[in-house]
Design an enzyme around this catalytic site. Structure first.
Site, PDB file in Angstrom:
ATOM      1  CE  LYS A   1      11.772   1.015  10.921  1.00  0.00           C
ATOM      2  NZ  LYS A   1      11.786   1.964   9.115  1.00  0.00           N
TER       3      LYS A   1
HETATM    4  C1  E4P Z   1       8.814   1.919   7.403  1.00  0.00           C
HETATM    5  O1  E4P Z   1       9.348   1.566   9.081  1.00  0.00           O
HETATM    6  C2  E4P Z   1       9.178   2.111   5.918  1.00  0.00           C
HETATM    7  O2  E4P Z   1      10.793   3.297   6.418  1.00  0.00           O
HETATM    8  C3  E4P Z   1       8.421   3.036   5.215  1.00  0.00           C
HETATM    9  O3  E4P Z   1       7.561   2.883   5.561  1.00  0.00           O
HETATM   10  C4  E4P Z   1       9.014   1.926   3.857  1.00  0.00           C
HETATM   11  O4  E4P Z   1       8.170   1.971   2.647  1.00  0.00           O
HETATM   12  P1  E4P Z   1       8.709   1.764   1.185  1.00  0.00           P
HETATM   13  O5  E4P Z   1       8.191   0.789   1.413  1.00  0.00           O
HETATM   14  O6  E4P Z   1       7.858   2.830   0.487  1.00  0.00           O
HETATM   15  O7  E4P Z   1       9.708   1.817   1.481  1.00  0.00           O
END
Ligand code: E4P
Length: 229
Positions: free
Chosen positions: A84
């Site tokens: 990522k």
């Molecule tokens: C995705 O890869 C993220 O880790 C995640 O969906 C973030 O979610 P949040 O906004 O609930 O922290």
């Protein structure tokens, strides 16, 4: 739509994996920090729990050179790891190089269709629009998801609907044709629930109990085998 679990917690992943419907895991630095154990060990443990899943691990550098170093390292830990990278100019430079090396890159923290289009062209394996975080600031995250899916459908790029906060987000993402939705464990568990299911089951069990004497047992108690046979 594939389901990823949005957590770095091994118990949550183990428990969700038992249902056979989890196709991968997304982690991020916040989720990993909560677990308080070495990053590599944690990611490899997740890979073990889901041997066929895509496990997303995020870089923490903010400059291209750092992201390249970290991205290559993360990808070398296990063949199922997708890296990522945040949606920044440095991130897109790193994406282009890593994708050229055959590393799967998930571009995270995406909040606009323009960002999504850009990273698809630069070779992203997947883009992650954050639905819930847009809702949090009073913008409809699902509108962005619809827009990105429209562009991606025409161009044939896959989308991961991220930051999903409740079952309606999941259902809408699936209806729109998102390729993957990443769900926190709480949202995953909510998908199972309906009060009419609980009420219906309670009635079935009570009615059966009342008539049990007449109905007999579905599984009769095993009879003790006779000696000498
Ligand atoms: C995705 O890869 C993220 O880790 C995640 O969906 C973030 O979610 P949040 O906004 O609930 O922290």
């Amino acid at each position: 739509m594939k389901f990823f679990l949005d957590t770095a917690n091994l118990d949550e992943i183990r428990s969700a994996a038992e249902f056979g419907v989890i196709d991968g895991v997304t982690t991020n630095p916040t989720l990993v920090a909560k677990e308080g154990r070495p990053f590599r060990e944690l990611i490899l443990a997740i890979c073990d729990i889901l041997p066929r899943g895509v496990i997303n691990a995020e870089v923490v550098s903010t400059d291209t050179a750092g992201m390249l170093r970290e991205g290559r390292e993360l990808a070398s830990w296990h063949p199922n790891i997708a890296v990522k990278i945040p949606m920044t100019s440095d991130g897109v430079r790193a994406l282009y190089v890593l994708a050229g090396e055959g590393i799967r890159v998930n571009v995270t923290l995406c909040f606009s269709a323009a960002q999504a289009l850009l990273v698809a062209k630069a070779g992203a394996y997947i883009v992650s629009p954050f639905i819930g975080r847009l809702d949090d600031i009073g913008q409809d995250g699902l509108v962005l998801l619809r827009e990105i899916l429209e562009i991606y459908r025409v161009n044939n790029f896959p989308v991961l609907a991220a930051s999903l906060r409740h079952p309606i987000h999941v259902i809408e993402a699936a209806k729109m044709g998102a390729h993957i939705g990443t769900l926190p464990s709480k949202v995953f568990e909510q998908l199972f629930k309906h009060p009419l299911t609980d009420r219906g089951l309670e009635t079935f069990v009570k009615d059966w109990e009342k008539a049990r004497g007449v109905l007999g047992e579905i599984i009769e108690p095993a009879t003790t085998p006779k000696r000498g046979r």
